[in-house]
Design a protein around this motif. Structure first.
Motif, PDB file in Angstrom:
ATOM      1  N   ARG A  41      20.017  34.298   5.476  1.00 11.75           N
ATOM      2  CA  ARG A  41      21.253  33.566   5.165  1.00 11.75           C
ATOM      3  C   ARG A  41      21.364  33.231   3.687  1.00 11.75           C
ATOM      4  NH1 ARG A  41      23.612  29.923   9.972  1.00 11.75           N
ATOM      5  NH2 ARG A  41      23.846  31.633  11.450  1.00 11.75           N
ATOM      6  N   ALA A 180      -0.661  41.240  -1.422  1.00 13.00           N
ATOM      7  CA  ALA A 180       0.105  40.747  -0.280  1.00 13.00           C
ATOM      8  C   ALA A 180       1.306  41.633   0.013  1.00 13.00           C
ATOM      9  CB  ALA A 180       0.554  39.310  -0.525  1.00 13.00           C
ATOM     10  N   SER A 181       2.206  41.758  -0.934  1.00  9.34           N
ATOM     11  CA  SER A 181       3.466  42.459  -0.667  1.00  9.34           C
ATOM     12  C   SER A 181       3.337  43.958  -0.816  1.00  9.34           C
ATOM     13  CB  SER A 181       4.535  41.964  -1.646  1.00  9.34           C
ATOM     14  OG  SER A 181       4.229  42.408  -2.964  1.00  9.34           O
ATOM     15  N   MET A 242       1.405  33.502  -8.876  1.00  9.85           N
ATOM     16  CA  MET A 242       0.139  33.113  -8.260  1.00  9.85           C
ATOM     17  C   MET A 242      -0.802  34.310  -8.061  1.00  9.85           C
ATOM     18  SD  MET A 242       1.013  32.439  -4.262  1.00  9.85           S
ATOM     19  CE  MET A 242       2.779  32.447  -4.159  1.00  9.85           C
ATOM     20  N   HIS A 243      -0.262  35.515  -8.073  1.00 10.75           N
ATOM     21  CA  HIS A 243      -1.108  36.689  -7.838  1.00 10.75           C
ATOM     22  C   HIS A 243      -1.750  37.199  -9.119  1.00 10.75           C
ATOM     23  CE1 HIS A 243       0.455  36.844  -3.796  1.00 10.75           C
ATOM     24  NE2 HIS A 243       1.662  36.724  -4.280  1.00 10.75           N
TER      25      HIS A 243
ATOM     26  N   ALA B 123      22.977  31.940  16.599  1.00 13.56           N
ATOM     27  CA  ALA B 123      23.755  31.913  15.354  1.00 13.56           C
ATOM     28  C   ALA B 123      24.615  30.651  15.289  1.00 13.56           C
ATOM     29  CB  ALA B 123      24.627  33.161  15.250  1.00 13.56           C
ATOM     30  N   ARG B 126      22.453  27.740  14.418  1.00 12.14           N
ATOM     31  CA  ARG B 126      22.112  27.735  12.984  1.00 12.14           C
ATOM     32  C   ARG B 126      23.305  27.305  12.148  1.00 12.14           C
ATOM     33  NH1 ARG B 126      18.297  32.487  10.679  1.00 12.14           N
ATOM     34  NH2 ARG B 126      18.348  31.052   8.915  1.00 12.14           N
ATOM     35  N   ASP B 127      24.487  27.823  12.525  1.00 15.73           N
ATOM     36  CA  ASP B 127      25.701  27.426  11.794  1.00 15.73           C
ATOM     37  C   ASP B 127      25.856  25.907  11.840  1.00 15.73           C
ATOM     38  OD1 ASP B 127      26.233  30.053  11.258  1.00 15.73           O
ATOM     39  OD2 ASP B 127      27.837  30.267  12.757  1.00 15.73           O
ATOM     40  N   GLU B 130      23.610  23.835   9.613  1.00 17.74           N
ATOM     41  CA  GLU B 130      23.980  23.786   8.191  1.00 17.74           C
ATOM     42  C   GLU B 130      25.074  22.756   7.928  1.00 17.74           C
ATOM     43  OE1 GLU B 130      24.832  27.869   7.214  1.00 17.74           O
ATOM     44  OE2 GLU B 130      22.728  28.437   7.418  1.00 17.74           O
ATOM     45  N   THR B 286       9.031  32.655   9.183  1.00 16.01           N
ATOM     46  CA  THR B 286       9.000  31.570   8.197  1.00 16.01           C
ATOM     47  C   THR B 286       8.631  30.263   8.875  1.00 16.01           C
ATOM     48  OG1 THR B 286      10.731  32.716   6.973  1.00 16.01           O
ATOM     49  CG2 THR B 286      10.338  30.419   6.393  1.00 16.01           C
ATOM     50  N   VAL B 702       4.122  27.655  -0.999  1.00 17.45           N
ATOM     51  CA  VAL B 702       4.550  28.782  -1.837  1.00 17.45           C
ATOM     52  C   VAL B 702       4.079  30.122  -1.260  1.00 17.45           C
ATOM     53  CG1 VAL B 702       4.812  27.468  -3.952  1.00 17.45           C
ATOM     54  CG2 VAL B 702       2.573  28.406  -3.393  1.00 17.45           C
ATOM     55  N   THR B 703       3.258  30.074  -0.235  1.00 19.12           N
ATOM     56  CA  THR B 703       2.848  31.312   0.448  1.00 19.12           C
ATOM     57  C   THR B 703       3.451  31.300   1.841  1.00 19.12           C
ATOM     58  OG1 THR B 703       0.871  30.161   1.159  1.00 19.12           O
ATOM     59  CG2 THR B 703       0.656  31.575  -0.777  1.00 19.12           C
ATOM     60  N   PHE B 706       4.871  37.012   4.171  1.00 20.86           N
ATOM     61  CA  PHE B 706       3.887  38.065   3.916  1.00 20.86           C
ATOM     62  C   PHE B 706       4.044  38.670   2.518  1.00 20.86           C
ATOM     63  CE2 PHE B 706       3.907  38.549   8.714  1.00 20.86           C
ATOM     64  CZ  PHE B 706       2.735  37.825   8.864  1.00 20.86           C
ATOM     65  N   MET B 707       5.112  38.305   1.817  1.00 20.54           N
ATOM     66  CA  MET B 707       5.247  38.742   0.431  1.00 20.54           C
ATOM     67  C   MET B 707       4.168  38.093  -0.434  1.00 20.54           C
ATOM     68  SD  MET B 707       7.698  40.914   0.027  1.00 20.54           S
ATOM     69  CE  MET B 707       8.325  40.854  -1.661  1.00 20.54           C
ATOM     70  N   ASP B 708       3.791  36.887  -0.062  1.00 20.95           N
ATOM     71  CA  ASP B 708       2.840  36.149  -0.891  1.00 20.95           C
ATOM     72  C   ASP B 708       1.558  35.772  -0.163  1.00 20.95           C
ATOM     73  OD1 ASP B 708       4.318  35.987  -3.355  1.00 20.95           O
ATOM     74  OD2 ASP B 708       5.722  34.719  -2.269  1.00 20.95           O
ATOM     75  N   TYR B 709       1.603  35.710   1.157  1.00 22.83           N
ATOM     76  CA  TYR B 709       0.404  35.403   1.935  1.00 22.83           C
ATOM     77  C   TYR B 709      -0.181  36.740   2.380  1.00 22.83           C
ATOM     78  CZ  TYR B 709      -2.777  33.191   5.196  1.00 22.83           C
ATOM     79  OH  TYR B 709      -3.922  32.757   5.844  1.00 22.83           O
ATOM     80  N   CYS B 710      -1.378  37.011   1.935  1.00 24.98           N
ATOM     81  CA  CYS B 710      -1.919  38.359   2.108  1.00 24.98           C
ATOM     82  C   CYS B 710      -2.764  38.480   3.372  1.00 24.98           C
ATOM     83  CB  CYS B 710      -2.751  38.719   0.880  1.00 24.98           C
ATOM     84  SG  CYS B 710      -3.313  40.407   0.943  1.00 24.98           S
TER      85      CYS B 710
END
Lengths: 267, 787
Positions: A41, A180-181, A242-243, B123, B126-127, B130, B286, B702-703, B706-710
């Protein structure tokens, strides 16, 4: 995801028409950035114009000194193309190392270049090879195309149709992946064409892809890994997160450049 | 050994339905008229809730109800509980703040539950969320584990210094005396990094209310549906147990995170009655990062004392454990009774003293995660022992063998009575597998290529199947830790086993069936394992702490004994012999010294038709139940050796070899056990090299993706060499120990010991990411250049 209207034109021309006509319309190529953003969103276009059915945006061919790749070619198609493998094997290699198989079968070269993600792979190849980005309106040199983080010279309503890569005598890519990514933490594309040597770096620059002039100068003297010994990239203007902090990333530019050159000269 | 009995690598019966997409998970369940829930979560780590205005949102399309903490309070819905009472050093009880399912007056971590929106579609929910206007009074956040106790910010008024408890275990005076007398003391400061469990299937719940019956049904992703029913009924007060059915169908992994009773399922089942519709919620990834109970998060100072001969004489630790913003269901037990009693490791240590302070912070609750306390203890012990060996100039393998417990039973100074083991045998086997003799050459070869090679040991011990119930009760547990089983033999001799254990990937439908097939001498296809439904299985304690084999299967074993005993009575009538003369073997009841036999299926039929005996003398039917309460923990132990090669130019650590020799006692299915070892090591390597949940100073995770938490991937791991040694567990009838957590317990110190061996110094923390290792390797390279 919020509701939106979905369009699937058959040609780039129709797509451009829709883009002009529909308010708050966005182009959908492979969708690997746009769709996750919409799901979270964080983006809510009223109209999605899917380029997936535009046959004129597909196709890979050798045209004289250029390798020309249609904007909607997937990474998997580029990686597997005998034309690419013969003309610029380093580019096929790059494509074969983007994301994972799912990503490579959906993601497209045009989408990647248009998005100009600072950690995407293709912008480095475009810049190092001196590619020309062809749109429905004009031709843009790579040096003028990538203008900043997620920013390009593309104007409202402009659609990338193909990308023309001049064939280099030597070219290769090396990247250090974010653990990670698996995006490029630092990716370096080196290309030698005649006496010209270009080194383009992705993943590291605060402003996105950039050319590493110290590296280029060293390699112009002699195109060999050893030429980069002791050549250090400055940590100024380099990303930190952070990486990897700036110092580590800058160090990796040298390491990856060396690896790319070694690959380019077949060592 | 039969082809499908104990010891056979039978292919997993459940895999066909999983692999072909026919598993039935909570999210696959859709009830007629089902509505959807969305939780409005706090974007702030710490804030007062000045007001919540949901008027406009309530009028939006599809909205069936919007509820807040006030609505739960008005319905007298109780708060979430912590089921283990810990006492402070001075004997006073721990200081726990309230844990409402929907926040009241204050939010305490990013992801905390502010309101639930129930609507026709997700949906729409969720709407509407907000459109809810929340006026937050943002407060400073306390995030850091080590400094939480001294922070000005207070998470719960009940714990004014953010300290939930200060607890201790062991013999303080003897330990201090031993340290005074020590020849050498090894000291380490250790951070055990916070982890996010990330099972493949996120949490989910479907609450359903039957107005006619006045009864609730909750489908949920639980490792222990009966415990969920007990807590929701007796403590939270949703409904009496006979009016509350909890079903945990196929569950896609838990690693501990699905033991706990969370806000979301509580709210869904309550809201189902409130809106008169079934209510479904499925976590997205998330939400899982933000609100699943995290694991680990310790800060420790540890010391090890040795005498002139290199004998370990004492160990002491001072640990601060971060429990997050609220006490999750079993959070208090993890850094206490699941941690400190393991601090003796595999070693004979006469004096041990552990002090543990648990703190509140504005972060997600922390609770049991694969290993739960034991990985933290093992990391402390195995790092200390390795570093001590280095400082004393001793071979780390020999130093361990010198100090191993060699006589059993062995009483440690920290509660545990080790019942059986042979740690030296595992060490010897692991040394052979890794080719320890060749390590010198391999190190030189790596050095020639500009690489740093190192080898690291982890000689872990752990405790599974927490027991007996009376003992854990005396330590503060709110529940007993037995297990139940019911064996229902059908008239044709097929068997249904109802177990209180819960399978969420472990393969119980196969291993439990192997036990039944082997013991009753019937084909494994004739055995069905039923679990995960409180209306089918009467009562059970569920699956965690590697207890299902040792405790759950022992209960089945006991019930099978009763079935066989009853079968003998039936057979005696049918075969016209004395009951004492009936033997049972290979699926047949046999009259001793004759050729008169009755097969198991025929016996079952006879039991049900009851033609051959008088119902007054013998009850018809063949169905037996058992509750099994173990007499002790079980103590799996083993030696893992990791060999790494570091590229000092990039900081990349490649795991080159891994030898794992584990003693799990009697093994039911070697293939499944090996799989457990592989998965456990993968998670342990994840902790050591890749994973780390990080909050910034404002308490933002901040993790959070999966982009940042490995997470570990296949290419982060080597091919494992797995070996076994077997000393049967004496405290349960099958001799089983437990294998589910061993890999995750053993792996982290093996990796870090290997990396520090390669680096030649101890200055690296988990996760040892490429950047961290690169930086640490610069020191090594500089030192080598100077030499």
């Amino acid at each position: 995801m919020y509701a939106f209207a979905y369009h699937r034109p058959a040609t780039a021309r129709q797509a451009a028409g829709l883009l002009a006509k529909k308010e708050d319309a966005k182009l959908l190529a492979g969708g690997h950035t746009l769709l996750p953003t919409m799901k979270q969103r964080l983006a809510s276009p009223a109209h999605l114009v899917d380029l997936g059915a535009c046959a004129d945006l597909k196709g890979i061919e050798r045209k004289g000194r250029n390798l020309v790749i249609g904007a909607m070619s997937t990474h998997a198609e580029v990686a597997a193309s005998p034309v690419v493998q013969e003309a610029i094997p380093g580019l096929a290699y790059l494509a074969s190392h983007i994301g994972d198989p799912h990503v490579r079968h959906r993601g497209t070269i045009g989408g990647s270049v248009a998005n100009n993600d600072p950690a995407a792979d293709y912008p480095s190849a475009c810049l190092a090879l001196g590619a020309t980005i062809v749109t429905n309106k004009r031709k843009i040199e790579a040096d003028a195309f990538f203008t900043g983080l997620y920013e390009t010279a593309l104007e409202e309503g402009e659609i990338i149709t193909k990308i023309a890569f001049p064939v280099a005598s030597k070219a290769a890519y090396a990247k250090f992946r974010n653990p990670a990514s698996r995006y490029a933490l630092v990716g370096v594309f080196v290309a030698k064409r005649g006496s010209d040597v270009r080194v383009a770096v992705i993943g590291a620059g605060e402003g996105g892809v950039f050319r590493w002039s110290e590296g280029e100068a060293a390699l112009k003297a002699r195109f060999a890994p050893k030429s980069l010994d002791g050549v250090k990239a400055s940590a100024k203007g380099i990303n930190a997160d952070m990486h990897a902090d700036a110092e580590y990333r800058a160090h990796l530019i040298g390491v990856m450049a060396k690896e790319a050159v070694a690959r380019a000269v077949g060592k | 050994m039969s082809a499908t009995g104990i010891g056979a690598s039978v292919r997993r019966k459940e895999d066909h339905r999983y692999i072909t997409g026919q598993g039935r998970y909570t999210d696959d369940i859709n009830r007629p008229g089902q509505a959807h829930a969305w939780f409005l979560r706090s974007p702030h780590a710490h804030a007062t809730l000045k007001s919540i205005d949901a008027k406009a949102a309530a009028a939006m399309p599809g909205v069936l109800g919007i509820f807040t903490g006030d609505d739960l309070a008005a319905d007298k819905v109780g708060g979430l509980i912590c089921g283990w009472m810990i006492h402070n050093k001075d004997g006073t009880p721990m200081r726990a703040g309230a844990h409402p399912a929907l926040a009241q007056r204050k939010v305490r971590y990013v992801g905390d539950h502010v309101a639930v929106i129930v609507a026709e579609t997700l949906a729409q929910a969720r709407d509407a969320s907000e459109a809810i206007v929340v006026d937050y009074g943002v407060l400073p956040a306390v995030v850091d584990t080590a400094s939480a106790a001294g922070a000005k910010t207070v998470v719960h008024a009940e714990a004014p210094d953010n300290t939930v408890f200060n607890w201790h275990l062991g013999n303080k005076a003897e330990t201090e005396a031993a340290f005074k007398a020590a020849k050498h003391v090894t000291k380490l400061d250790i951070v055990n990094n916070r982890l996010v469990p990330n099972p493949m299937e996120p949490r989910a719940a479907v609450g359903d209310y039957d107005q006619g019956e006045g009864a609730f049904t909750l489908y949920t992703t639980s490792q222990n549906p009966h415990v969920a029913r007990l807590v929701l009924s007796a403590f939270i007060g949703i409904a009496p147990e006979n009016k509350l059915r909890v079903i945990a169908p196929d569950v896609g992994g838990g690693f501990g995170s699905k033991i706990f009773i969370y806000a979301e399922e509580t709210v869904c089942v309550w809201a189902a009655k409130k809106v008169g519709r079934p209510v479904k919620w499925t976590s997205d990834r998330t939400e899982a990062f933000l609100s699943d109970a995290h694991g680990r998060d310790h800060v420790t100072h540890a010391e090890l004392a040795t005498d002139a001969d290199g004998k370990i004489t004492a160990l002491r630790v001072k640990t601060t454990a971060n429990l997050g913003a609220y006490l999750s269901t079993f959070s208090s037990s993890v850094p206490t009774y699941l941690y400190a009693p393991l601090l003796s490791g595999s070693y004979d240590i006469p004096a041990i003293y552990a002090e543990v302070d648990a703190v509140y912070t504005n972060t997600a609750p922390v609770d049991a995660y694969r290993g739960a306390g034991r990985p933290e203890a093992t990391f402390v012990v195995e790092r200390l022992v390795e570093v001590a060996a280095r400082q004393l100039g001793k071979d780390p393998a020999k130093f361990r063998m010198q100090n191993y417990v060699k006589k059993f039973p062995h009483q440690t100074p920290v509660i545990m009575m080790y019942d059986a083991g042979n740690y030296g045998a595992s060490m010897k086997k692991a040394l052979e597998i890794i080719d320890y003799k060749g390590i010198g050459k391999r190190k030189r070869d790596s050095a020639r290529n500009g690489k740093l090679r190192g080898i690291g040991f982890s000689s872990y011990i752990e405790a599974c199947g927490i027991a007996p119930s009376a003992a854990v009760g005396s330590l503060g547990a709110g529940v007993g830790l037995w297990e139940s089983a019911e064996v229902r033999v059908n008239p044709v001799g097929t068997v249904e086993v109802l177990t209180g254990s819960h399978s969420h990937g472990q393969g119980h439908e196969t291993t439990f069936a192997q036990l039944v097939s082997g013991k009753l001498g019937i084909p494994i296809e004739n055995v069905s394992i039923v679990h995960g439904d409180t209306d089918k299985v009467q009562m059970g304690m569920g699956t965690y702490g590697s207890r299902s084999g040792a405790v759950g299967m022992s209960a089945i074993f006991k019930a099978l004994d009763k079935v066989i005993a009853k079968g003998k009575k039936v057979a005696a009538y049918v075969l016209e012999a004395d009951e004492a003369d009936i033997d049972f073997a290979d699926g047949h009841f046999k009259v001793k010294g004759t050729d008169k036999t009755l097969d198991f299926g025929s016996c079952a039929l006879q039991a049900y038709i009851a033609h051959k005996f008088n119902g007054q003398d013998l009850e018809p039917g063949l169905k037996e139940g058992a509750f099994y309460d173990p007499t002790n923990f079980t103590f799996p132990a083993g030696v893992h050796i990791c060999e790494v090669e570091i590229d000092p130019d990039t900081g990349v650590t490649a795991i080159e070899r891994w030898a794992a020799v584990d003693d799990f006692g009697v093994v039911i299915n070697p293939m499944i056990v090996e799989g457990q070892v592989h998965g456990g090591i993968a998670q342990g390597v994840g902790q050591a090299l890749l994973e780390g949940a990080k909050y910034n100073a404002d308490g933002q995770l901040v993790t959070a993706s999966f982009m940042d938490y490995c997470m570990p991937r296949a290419d982060d791991l080597p091919s494992f060499d797995v070996g076994m040694t077997v000393t049967p567990c004496p405290s349960n009838p099958l001799g089983i120990k437990g294998c589910g957590e061993a890999g995750a317990i053993a792996a982290p110190p093996a990796v870090i010991n290997a990396i520090t061996d390669a680096l030649g110094h101890e200055d690296i923390a988990m996760p040892a990411t490429p950047q961290a290792v690169w930086r640490a390797a610069q020191k090594t390279v500089k030192r080598m250049a100077a030499e």
